[in-house]
Scaffold this active site. Structure first.
Site, mmCIF file in Angstrom:
data_model
loop_
_atom_site.group_PDB
_atom_site.id
_atom_site.type_symbol
_atom_site.label_atom_id
_atom_site.label_comp_id
_atom_site.label_asym_id
_atom_site.label_seq_id
_atom_site.Cartn_x
_atom_site.Cartn_y
_atom_site.Cartn_z
ATOM 1 N N HIS A 16 0.861 -1.183 0.000
ATOM 2 C CA HIS A 16 0.000 0.000 0.000
ATOM 3 C C HIS A 16 0.899 1.235 0.000
ATOM 4 O O HIS A 16 1.978 1.219 0.582
ATOM 5 C CB HIS A 16 -0.907 -0.014 1.236
ATOM 6 C CG HIS A 16 -1.900 1.094 1.246
ATOM 7 N ND1 HIS A 16 -2.895 1.192 0.309
ATOM 8 C CD2 HIS A 16 -2.032 2.167 2.070
ATOM 9 C CE1 HIS A 16 -3.616 2.286 0.561
ATOM 10 N NE2 HIS A 16 -3.106 2.890 1.628
ATOM 11 N N HIS A 25 -3.596 9.015 1.481
ATOM 12 C CA HIS A 25 -3.569 7.795 0.670
ATOM 13 C C HIS A 25 -4.948 7.511 0.097
ATOM 14 O O HIS A 25 -5.960 8.022 0.569
ATOM 15 C CB HIS A 25 -3.050 6.608 1.492
ATOM 16 C CG HIS A 25 -3.895 6.256 2.674
ATOM 17 N ND1 HIS A 25 -4.391 4.987 2.892
ATOM 18 C CD2 HIS A 25 -4.343 6.999 3.719
ATOM 19 C CE1 HIS A 25 -5.093 4.974 4.017
ATOM 20 N NE2 HIS A 25 -5.074 6.181 4.532
ATOM 21 N N CYS A 63 -3.470 2.643 -5.385
ATOM 22 C CA CYS A 63 -2.893 3.580 -4.414
ATOM 23 C C CYS A 63 -1.487 4.030 -4.803
ATOM 24 O O CYS A 63 -1.100 5.170 -4.531
ATOM 25 C CB CYS A 63 -2.892 2.950 -3.018
ATOM 26 S SG CYS A 63 -2.012 1.377 -2.931
#
Length: 198
Positions: free
Chosen positions: A33, A45, A118
């Site tokens: 991530h 994010h 992401c």
């Protein structure tokens, strides 16, 4: 020292070294991530709107941009500062990264794990261009696996065609008084032939 405390101390060291605009990579089980550090222990994010089974990852659908505390985003996973793309791209000034990251908080985006994830989001904030190294690596690995599968099936098909032609030759020879027999010798791993006269 336990595994959890070693991760916590590692992450504390990473957090201490972060500067505004740095990309932060959070190691998850099946993927990494990504977010952007904006100061005050905060990360901006892109995260799936649904609470999915792997720490908020959503493969396809709607996602939201959030500003959350570093420790909440880390969620017990190992982190690292990852500005490796600086070698091939020029990062935007930190104040622009922070400004645009904070301005995007609360906005939703359609995500696709290959086209807009992401890492694409964090890369866009930092460099003005979307990219994802983990998608590129995954594509390379999948491509290599596909080539291997095609090669295996191609070899099996070629072997089947050769075997079929040998069987056909035997059938053609059976119409004569002489029978040609092609046999595979498993001890020598080779084909052998013999003739039987009728």
């Amino acid at each position: 020292m336990s595994f959890c405390s070693s991760i916590t101390s590692h992450n504390a060291k990473v957090l201490k070294e972060l500067e505004i605009g740095d990309l932060v990579e959070f190691s998850r089980h099946f993927y990494n991530h990504w977010g952007v550090f904006v100061g005050n222990e905060d990360i901006v994010h892109l995260i799936g709107c649904k609470n999915d089974w792997i720490s908020g990852v959503q493969f396809i659908g709607e996602a939201i941009v959030k500003k959350e505390n570093f420790w909440k985003v880390a969620d017990g996973c190992k982190t690292k500062k990852n500005n490796s793309k600086d070698k091939t791209r020029r990062p935007r000034p930190p104040y622009q990264i922070e400004r645009d990251a904070c301005a995007s908080v609360g906005k939703t985006e359609n995500v696709h794990f290959l086209l807009n994830n992401c890492e694409h989001f964090a890369s866009y904030l930092s460099y003005g261009k979307k990219s994802s190294d983990q998608v590129s690596l995954g594509s390379l690995l999948l491509g290599g696996a596909a080539v291997a599968v095609v090669g295996i099936f191609g070899g099996l098909l070629a072997g089947a065609l050769i075997l079929n032609s040998k069987i056909k030759e035997n059938r053609d020879d059976e119409s004569n008084d002489t029978t040609y027999i092609e046999e595979y010798d498993f001890r020598t791993y080779s084909w052998g032939s013999s003739y039987r006269y009728g």
